[in-house]
Design a protein around this motif. Structure first.
Motif, mmCIF file in Angstrom:
data_model
loop_
_atom_site.group_PDB
_atom_site.id
_atom_site.type_symbol
_atom_site.label_atom_id
_atom_site.label_comp_id
_atom_site.label_asym_id
_atom_site.label_seq_id
_atom_site.Cartn_x
_atom_site.Cartn_y
_atom_site.Cartn_z
ATOM 1 N N GLU A 141 -3.086 -5.780 4.638
ATOM 2 C CA GLU A 141 -4.272 -5.362 5.385
ATOM 3 C C GLU A 141 -4.304 -3.835 5.489
ATOM 4 O OE1 GLU A 141 -4.460 -7.208 9.223
ATOM 5 O OE2 GLU A 141 -6.497 -6.502 9.647
ATOM 6 N N ILE A 142 -5.385 -3.261 5.011
ATOM 7 C CA ILE A 142 -5.465 -1.800 4.918
ATOM 8 C C ILE A 142 -6.140 -1.220 6.162
ATOM 9 C CG2 ILE A 142 -6.435 0.151 3.615
ATOM 10 C CD1 ILE A 142 -6.366 -1.616 1.135
ATOM 11 N N ILE A 143 -5.539 -0.192 6.738
ATOM 12 C CA ILE A 143 -6.203 0.560 7.808
ATOM 13 C C ILE A 143 -7.217 1.478 7.147
ATOM 14 C CG2 ILE A 143 -5.908 2.297 9.621
ATOM 15 C CD1 ILE A 143 -3.069 1.219 10.018
ATOM 16 N N ALA A 145 0.841 -1.193 0.000
ATOM 17 C CA ALA A 145 0.000 0.000 0.000
ATOM 18 C C ALA A 145 0.876 1.242 0.000
ATOM 19 C CB ALA A 145 -0.895 0.002 1.238
ATOM 20 N N LEU A 146 0.428 2.247 -0.727
ATOM 21 C CA LEU A 146 1.094 3.543 -0.722
ATOM 22 C C LEU A 146 0.118 4.568 -0.158
ATOM 23 C CD1 LEU A 146 3.494 5.393 -1.618
ATOM 24 C CD2 LEU A 146 2.269 5.706 -3.773
ATOM 25 N N GLY A 147 0.474 5.102 1.010
ATOM 26 C CA GLY A 147 -0.341 6.169 1.588
ATOM 27 C C GLY A 147 0.163 7.499 1.047
ATOM 28 N N GLY A 148 0.676 8.347 1.937
ATOM 29 C CA GLY A 148 1.222 9.619 1.485
ATOM 30 C C GLY A 148 2.622 9.500 0.926
ATOM 31 N N GLY A 149 3.224 8.342 1.116
ATOM 32 C CA GLY A 149 4.561 8.116 0.555
ATOM 33 C C GLY A 149 5.680 8.818 1.307
ATOM 34 N N THR A 201 7.143 8.094 4.035
ATOM 35 C CA THR A 201 8.124 7.131 4.539
ATOM 36 C C THR A 201 8.548 6.196 3.419
ATOM 37 O OG1 THR A 201 7.222 7.215 6.766
ATOM 38 C CG2 THR A 201 8.466 5.244 6.180
ATOM 39 N N LEU A 202 7.560 5.725 2.685
ATOM 40 C CA LEU A 202 7.835 4.700 1.679
ATOM 41 C C LEU A 202 8.667 5.219 0.513
ATOM 42 C CD1 LEU A 202 7.437 1.794 0.921
ATOM 43 C CD2 LEU A 202 5.146 2.322 0.089
ATOM 44 N N ILE A 203 8.344 6.413 0.015
ATOM 45 C CA ILE A 203 9.069 6.911 -1.169
ATOM 46 C C ILE A 203 10.561 7.118 -0.861
ATOM 47 C CG2 ILE A 203 9.214 8.784 -2.883
ATOM 48 C CD1 ILE A 203 6.789 7.057 -3.400
ATOM 49 N N LEU A 220 0.611 4.827 11.333
ATOM 50 C CA LEU A 220 0.365 3.724 12.281
ATOM 51 C C LEU A 220 0.900 2.404 11.733
ATOM 52 C CD1 LEU A 220 -3.216 4.600 13.591
ATOM 53 C CD2 LEU A 220 -0.996 5.083 14.656
ATOM 54 N N ALA A 221 0.713 2.178 10.430
ATOM 55 C CA ALA A 221 1.188 0.925 9.835
ATOM 56 C C ALA A 221 2.705 0.830 9.922
ATOM 57 C CB ALA A 221 0.738 0.826 8.381
ATOM 58 N N ASN A 222 3.334 1.977 9.768
ATOM 59 C CA ASN A 222 4.802 1.989 9.797
ATOM 60 C C ASN A 222 5.325 1.781 11.220
ATOM 61 O OD1 ASN A 222 7.214 2.393 8.248
ATOM 62 N ND2 ASN A 222 7.464 4.330 9.344
HETATM 63 C C1 FAD Z 1 10.625 15.223 6.701
HETATM 64 C C2 FAD Z 1 9.699 14.309 7.453
HETATM 65 C C3 FAD Z 1 9.402 14.607 8.760
HETATM 66 C C4 FAD Z 1 8.541 13.788 9.469
HETATM 67 N N1 FAD Z 1 8.288 14.107 10.758
HETATM 68 C C5 FAD Z 1 7.457 13.310 11.465
HETATM 69 C C6 FAD Z 1 7.134 13.601 12.813
HETATM 70 O O1 FAD Z 1 7.578 14.606 13.375
HETATM 71 N N2 FAD Z 1 6.321 12.757 13.482
HETATM 72 C C7 FAD Z 1 5.783 11.666 12.873
HETATM 73 O O2 FAD Z 1 5.047 10.965 13.496
HETATM 74 N N3 FAD Z 1 6.062 11.361 11.601
HETATM 75 C C8 FAD Z 1 6.882 12.156 10.882
HETATM 76 N N4 FAD Z 1 7.149 11.853 9.577
HETATM 77 C C9 FAD Z 1 6.546 10.648 8.996
HETATM 78 C C10 FAD Z 1 5.224 10.996 8.350
HETATM 79 O O3 FAD Z 1 4.261 11.252 9.342
HETATM 80 C C11 FAD Z 1 4.767 9.890 7.422
HETATM 81 O O4 FAD Z 1 3.801 10.482 6.660
HETATM 82 C C12 FAD Z 1 4.201 8.647 8.037
HETATM 83 O O5 FAD Z 1 5.111 8.048 8.867
HETATM 84 C C13 FAD Z 1 3.818 7.648 6.954
HETATM 85 O O6 FAD Z 1 2.642 8.013 6.365
HETATM 86 P P1 FAD Z 1 2.429 7.946 4.818
HETATM 87 O O7 FAD Z 1 0.988 8.123 4.582
HETATM 88 O O8 FAD Z 1 3.328 8.883 4.149
HETATM 89 O O9 FAD Z 1 2.802 6.429 4.497
HETATM 90 P P2 FAD Z 1 3.656 5.739 3.356
HETATM 91 O O10 FAD Z 1 5.018 6.289 3.343
HETATM 92 O O11 FAD Z 1 2.896 5.828 2.072
HETATM 93 O O12 FAD Z 1 3.641 4.279 3.847
HETATM 94 C C14 FAD Z 1 4.300 3.892 5.019
HETATM 95 C C15 FAD Z 1 3.973 2.430 5.304
HETATM 96 O O13 FAD Z 1 2.612 2.308 5.657
HETATM 97 C C16 FAD Z 1 1.903 1.439 4.767
HETATM 98 N N5 FAD Z 1 0.580 2.029 4.625
HETATM 99 C C17 FAD Z 1 0.293 3.273 4.156
HETATM 100 N N6 FAD Z 1 -1.015 3.519 4.299
HETATM 101 C C18 FAD Z 1 -1.571 2.415 4.839
HETATM 102 C C19 FAD Z 1 -2.895 2.063 5.229
HETATM 103 N N7 FAD Z 1 -3.911 2.905 5.109
HETATM 104 N N8 FAD Z 1 -3.089 0.839 5.766
HETATM 105 C C20 FAD Z 1 -2.083 -0.025 5.908
HETATM 106 N N9 FAD Z 1 -0.818 0.257 5.577
HETATM 107 C C21 FAD Z 1 -0.567 1.468 5.043
HETATM 108 C C22 FAD Z 1 2.748 1.406 3.527
HETATM 109 O O14 FAD Z 1 2.574 0.225 2.827
HETATM 110 C C23 FAD Z 1 4.152 1.521 4.114
HETATM 111 O O15 FAD Z 1 4.582 0.295 4.582
HETATM 112 C C24 FAD Z 1 7.974 12.647 8.853
HETATM 113 C C25 FAD Z 1 8.299 12.352 7.530
HETATM 114 C C26 FAD Z 1 9.126 13.170 6.823
HETATM 115 C C27 FAD Z 1 9.437 12.842 5.399
#
Ligand code: FAD
Lengths: 788, 263
Positions: B156-158, B26-30, B32-34, B111-113
């Motif tokens: 499994e999707i949240i 799954a790709l959420g906001g990317g 972490t993943l990107i 949360l997934a991460n």
């Molecule tokens: C510069 C920077 C600063 C940050 N600072 C903070 C901070 O201060 N505090 C903090 O908490 N976080 C911080 N983050 C992390 C940020 O909150 C991320 O957005 C978050 O950790 C991951 O969310 P995402 O939607 O981008 O997930 P993604 O990067 O898209 O995915 C992360 C993981 O989650 C899985 N996933 C995504 N969506 C779902 C879903 N709905 N169900 C199941 N699995 C899913 C993906 O498969 C992957 O394994 C920061 C990130 C960056 C780049």
């Protein structure tokens, strides 16, 4: 009224229009026809024997054009070191080889092993992962003192040890200094670390090699602060290309802070590969790669001792420093902890006896070289910290102790081989106390206390040697290059000027401030002047931009060339008005016969120079173009005083910089706004070093702080608004502009102010056991110190 | 980055199907993943983008008054839309990363991460939230299973996170100076039936509840109530930003501050 143009005006930086609107042209913006892409295979280990590199699989991968290993570079020279330091006993430093690609051993994480060239970058990267490297890991050499112990593993097997040199300065004073310490009334000792810093220019390095087989010309586009130096070093020492067949272009460069002075392996590798492949080869450094390949800064471990008499007069200074060179000698590395550091150890003070000992050490880490301030921040930090500590020990106000020891008469020859031409340290200190509102500190302290916070005030002075440098002097000190600067001023027929300067601008605003100077000299609008830099094909030989030298040295060359222009133009004007050249005055862009209303405009004269119908052809040539070289006869000595006020959270150890003030004497000022900006940036960098930045290797030599997740750069919210002042001006006595240089002062003067302030806050809170905390003063370190 | 296939499902069902194949992620906001892909630290064959699923986005209030956040809701939306209902949660979301991160990063991704330094896990655990997935409801107490490990099955999707709203709550984040993630973060929430204290950033085991503090604060919700407590440094993270002892110390300081901030 502040001036609105010319010298002294805060003219807006013309280059910012392109920088801020995305119209800059950086090296990575250049894409050449038929260009191939390079990716380097780099060592993942800090120290190992390189038993073999198998490129078979990689060579067959999609898009791969060629995989180069060290064997392909046979006959190519190593990267040269530009400065030879002589040790205490008169022997030359140990100088290891520095091959373009690692041979025999890898010596730091990031050491390049092979170069993959492919049609696209991703293909090159895929193939780079398929190169099989056989490395037998060896114990890494990381700690400098351990590196010098008997039986320590050696970074370079062909050297006798990991000691590059053991330098004593001034060696003849050694015994006298030791004696002074034996009889001193009071001795203050301080052990400290000036930590390693990653330069982190906003633009990562890029190099594009190009070769024209029809003309046998090579061109290197590179992110450099000094394209001519790269042309000289790479052409003469590495690739054997004569300068007339090699062009080096450094277009817009997004910051360097020193790290883009040096000649890097990647530049030679892509230039070499382009010729082999007869195709342009481009390499763009990733940020991760920058962390393990850009030459880093500082990394000194120092013990400093200050001897005082009963009244608090400084009697002697003795220092012992271990300076990390990293795995190889970067271009100017040996000079930084020696000539750019030892010579500043007198600071702003009359100390009759000084002895500086520096042991430069090889380790399995990224090479260390000049970084904003280069040696001078290290000198200033230890001196200003030990003075603060001494003041506390002898119960004297730290400001008073400094004043008591100030140098007040100029010129002043220090016991460490330099002569300060001018200065007024009391003036900058007085100004500082005023703009920092030191008088209001007690009230602010009470206010902080009421909020449960500790507050401290740190004040220090600094001096630096800029305008690097007199060639005759640096030659005696081991420099393998001259350090003059040059300019060609070309006046066009219609009166506009193009100034081609050897100085390079990578953010300093030269295009604006240089134009201001020439405009002022002739009395014409700044927009009639274009400043050209960065291309060896159309600028005269220059040594580049570092050591706050551009205006002092490059600007002086430009003034000389412009004076030649004016002298010739005056002759033309005299001819046009049938007067004698001695009677011609130039003002506001007009030549007037003194005492008459006869005049001709600048444009009339320049037109005559190129349309010489009515022209003294038997006396002067047509055209209006002059070149000048300028070699200074001394360094310049900017100096000043800095004050920092911090709050410390007693529960968490977190330090916040609440106020910061800087009173600098830069001599004459060409553009006050640009000077403000240079000081602002320098202070931010200094606060970054003092509070945030840490370059930490683990026991295997892996960089732990190898990305922005762990390497803390200062951000806007980490710094306060600054009060800066440069109204105290003692003009430099030996360059035509009377300027001293302002590019590094902020980074030199600010770290001790911050640390002095934190120690002051803790001392005021009764933690008298805390006399020093090593930088960066992170919350966890400050908290640990508070635990006793 | 290695090459991958990008799937943009229009419905949750399509997303579930797409995630059923091997090496799909799954790709959420990317956020972490990107970066992970760019570093070539992961090589999924297929990325299933959740960003287009309107049903996973937004904040609403259910009949019990709980704040329900769609699994693909960006932090900035939570910061804005939860502010009136659960200020402590909104404030936490509004202080994650920078604006770009908050506009892209999602609660589900966070949360997934289950990054040991992330903020959202503290809110979810501190609120006794329920993590709803396509298959089931998982209590926060069961969801977080150690650093980067959760109860989620592969693919499994949240879909939603339900936060019971406390009487009072606050989150205190002490930023790691470089990343500005939580060096230590403490979420304190006072419910009618007791106080929950969730700690992020500190432990080798990821987000955890500080039981002693919960007991003390349930009896007396004041910073003074935890004055006599201390945490063992044993299981705390030690790195170049702080020793285990420092983190243990910060947990207590921040807990006290959170209680004070909760008012
Ligand atoms: C510069 C920077 C600063 C940050 N600072 C903070 C901070 O201060 N505090 C903090 O908490 N976080 C911080 N983050 C992390 C940020 O909150 C991320 O957005 C978050 O950790 C991951 O969310 P995402 O939607 O981008 O997930 P993604 O990067 O898209 O995915 C992360 C993981 O989650 C899985 N996933 C995504 N969506 C779902 C879903 N709905 N169900 C199941 N699995 C899913 C993906 O498969 C992957 O394994 C920061 C990130 C960056 C780049």
């Amino acid at each position: 009224m502040p001036k609105d143009h010319g010298i002294g005006a805060s003219s807006k930086r013309r280059e910012d229009v392109r920088f801020l609107t995305g119209r800059g042209r950086y090296t990575d913006d250049i894409n050449l026809q038929g260009q191939a892409h390079a990716c380097f295979v780099r060592s993942q280990v800090a120290h190992g024997r390189l038993n073999g590199v198998n490129t078979d699989a990689a060579a067959g991968m999609p898009g791969v054009i060629r995989v180069f290993t060290a064997a392909d570079f046979e006959g190519v020279g190593g990267l040269p070191c530009g400065w030879q330091v002589t040790d205490r006993h008169g022997a030359p430093m140990q100088e290891p080889g520095h091959p373009v690609l690692a041979t025999g051993k890898v010596r730091h994480v990031g050491d390049p092993i092979a170069l993959v060239v492919a049609e696209t970058y991703d293909q090159a990267r895929d193939a780079a992962e398929a190169v099989v490297v056989d490395i037998e890991e060896l114990e890494p050499v990381l700690d400098m003192k351990a590196a010098l112990a008997d039986g320590a593993p050696k970074v370079h097997d062909d050297l006798t040890s990991n000691l590059c040199y053991d330098w004593g300065f001034v060696e003849e004073n050694r015994e006298a200094v030791n004696k002074a310490f034996e009889t001193a009334h009071h001795v203050t000792t301080l052990d400290l670390v000036n930590q390693r810093l990653v330069p982190n220019a906003m633009e990562p390095r890029v190099a594009i090699g190009d070769y024209n087989f029809a003309t046998d010309d090579s061109t290197l586009y590179t992110t450099s602060q000094n394209p001519h130096v790269i042309r000289l070093l790479m052409g003469a020492f590495v690739l054997g290309i004569p300068e007339h067949k090699l062009r080096v272009v450094a277009p817009d460069v997004g910051g360097g802070f020193g790290s883009k002075i040096f000649h890097y392996a990647e530049e030679a590798a892509v230039t070499f590969a382009a010729k082999q492949l007869r195709r342009p080869v481009k390499w763009t450094c990733t940020r991760s790669e920058s962390f393990v390949t850009d030459a880093q800064g500082r990394d000194h471990v120092t013990k400093i001792e200050l001897a005082l008499d009963a009244e608090g007069h400084f009697q002697a200074i003795r220092t012992e420093t271990y300076a990390n060179m990293g795995a190889y000698l970067s271009t100017f590395a040996p000079s930084i902890p020696t000539w750019l550091h030892g010579t500043l150890m007198a600071g702003n003070y009359k100390t009759p006896l000084i002895y500086v000992n520096v042991k430069a050490v090889f380790t399995n880490t990224v090479p260390v070289d000049a970084y904003r301030g280069a040696g001078r921040p290290e000198a200033t930090f230890q001196l200003e910290r030990v003075i603060d500590k001494a003041a506390r020990e002898i119960g004297m106000d730290p400001v008073e102790l400094r004043r008591k020891n100030f140098i007040t008469e100029f010129p002043y020859a220090t016991p460490v081989a330099v002569e300060y031409d001018t200065g007024d340290y009391n003036a900058t200190l007085d100004k500082l106390l005023e703009i920092a509102d030191v008088a209001g500190f007690e009230a602010r302290l009470a206010e902080s206390k009421a909020r449960g916070k500790l507050r401290g005030l740190g004040i220090n002075c600094y001096i630096e040697a800029c305008g690097i440098a007199p060639s005759h002097l640096v030659g005696q000190l081991g420099a393998r290059a001259g350090l003059y600067e040059s300019a060609t001023v070309r006046v066009n027929a219609t009166g506009g000027l193009v100034v081609m300067t050897g100085s390079h601008s990578h953010g300093q605003g030269h295009e604006t401030s240089f134009a201001q100077v020439v405009a002022d000299m002739i009395g014409i609008p700044e927009n009639m002047i274009e400043i050209v830099h960065g291309d060896t094909a159309n600028t005269p030989m220059g040594m580049g931009t570092y050591g706050s030298r551009s205006l002092a040295v490059g600007g002086s060359a430009m003034v000389k060339a412009t004076n030649k222009i004016i002298a010739k133009a005056r002759k033309i004007a005299a001819h046009l008005m049938e007067a004698s050249p001695e009677d011609i005055e130039l003002k506001d862009g007009r030549f007037t016969v003194a005492g008459t209303d006869k005049s001709v405009a600048w444009g009339d004269v320049t037109l005559a120079a190129y349309v010489p119908h009515n022209y003294p052809l038997d006396e002067i040539e047509p055209g209006l173009e002059e070149t000048a070289f300028y070699d200074p006869n001394n360094f310049t000595y900017p100096a000043g005083a800095y004050a920092c006020e911090v709050e410390v959270d007693p529960e968490t150890g977190k330090v916040t910089v609440e106020r910061f003030a800087a009173a600098d004497d830069f001599g004459n000022i060409v553009n006050p706004m640009i000077v403000d900006g240079q000081v602002h940036g320098g202070i931010a960098q200094g606060i970054g070093q003092a509070l945030l930045e840490t370059t930490t290797y683990d026991e295997y030599g892996q960089l732990l702080s190898g990305s922005y997740m762990d390497y803390a750069m200062p951000r806007a919210s980490d710094v306060p608004f600054y009060a800066v002042d440069h109204s105290c001006q003692t003009p430099c006595t030996h360059n035509p502009l009377g300027v001293k240089g302002c590019g590094e002062a902020g980074a030199i003067g600010s770290p001790p102010a911050v640390v002095n302030a934190v120690v002051d806050a803790l001392q005021r809170a009764g933690m008298t056991h805390i006399t020093h905390i090593d930088m960066p003063l992170t919350p966890s370190r400050v908290w640990a110190a508070m635990q006793g | 980055m290695y090459a991958f296939e990008l799937v943009r499902p229009a419905t949750l069902d399509e997303a579930v199907t797409a995630l059923g194949t091997e090496e799909a992620q799954a790709l959420g906001g990317g956020q972490t993943l990107i970066p992970t892909l760019k570093q070539r630290l992961a090589a999924p064959a297929k990325l299933v983008c959740l960003g287009g699923l309107a049903e996973l986005k937004g904040v609403c209030i259910d009949d019990d008054g709980a704040v329900c956040v769609g699994g693909a809701t960006p932090h900035a939306v939570v910061a804005a839309e939860a502010a009136a209902h659960y200020p402590a949660l909104a404030a936490l979301a509004g202080n994650i990363g920078d604006p770009a991160v908050r506009n892209r990063g999602t609660i589900g991704g966070s949360l997934a991460n289950n990054d040991p330094s992330a903020c959202y896990p503290a809110a979810a655990l501190g609120s006794g939230a329920t993590i709803r997935t396509v298959n089931r409801d998982i209590a926060a107490d069961d969801f977080f299973q150690g650093m980067f490990t959760t109860a989620l099955e592969d693919g499994e999707i949240i879909t939603e996170v339900r936060f019971p709203v406390p009487e009072r709550a606050a989150y205190q984040k002490f930023e790691q100076p470089a990343s500005r993630f939580a060096l230590v973060g403490v979420f304190v929430a006072k419910y009618a039936d007791g106080v929950r204290v969730a700690v992020t950033g500190a432990s080798e085991g990821g987000v955890f509840r500080w039981a002693e503090a919960e007991a003390a604060l349930s009896a007396d919700f004041s910073a003074a109530a935890i004055a006599g407590l201390s945490l063992e440094a044993d299981m705390m993270i030690g790195d170049l930003h702080g020793s285990p002892e420092y983190r243990a110390h910060l947990v207590k300081v921040l807990t006290g501050r959170a209680v004070t901030a909760a008012g």
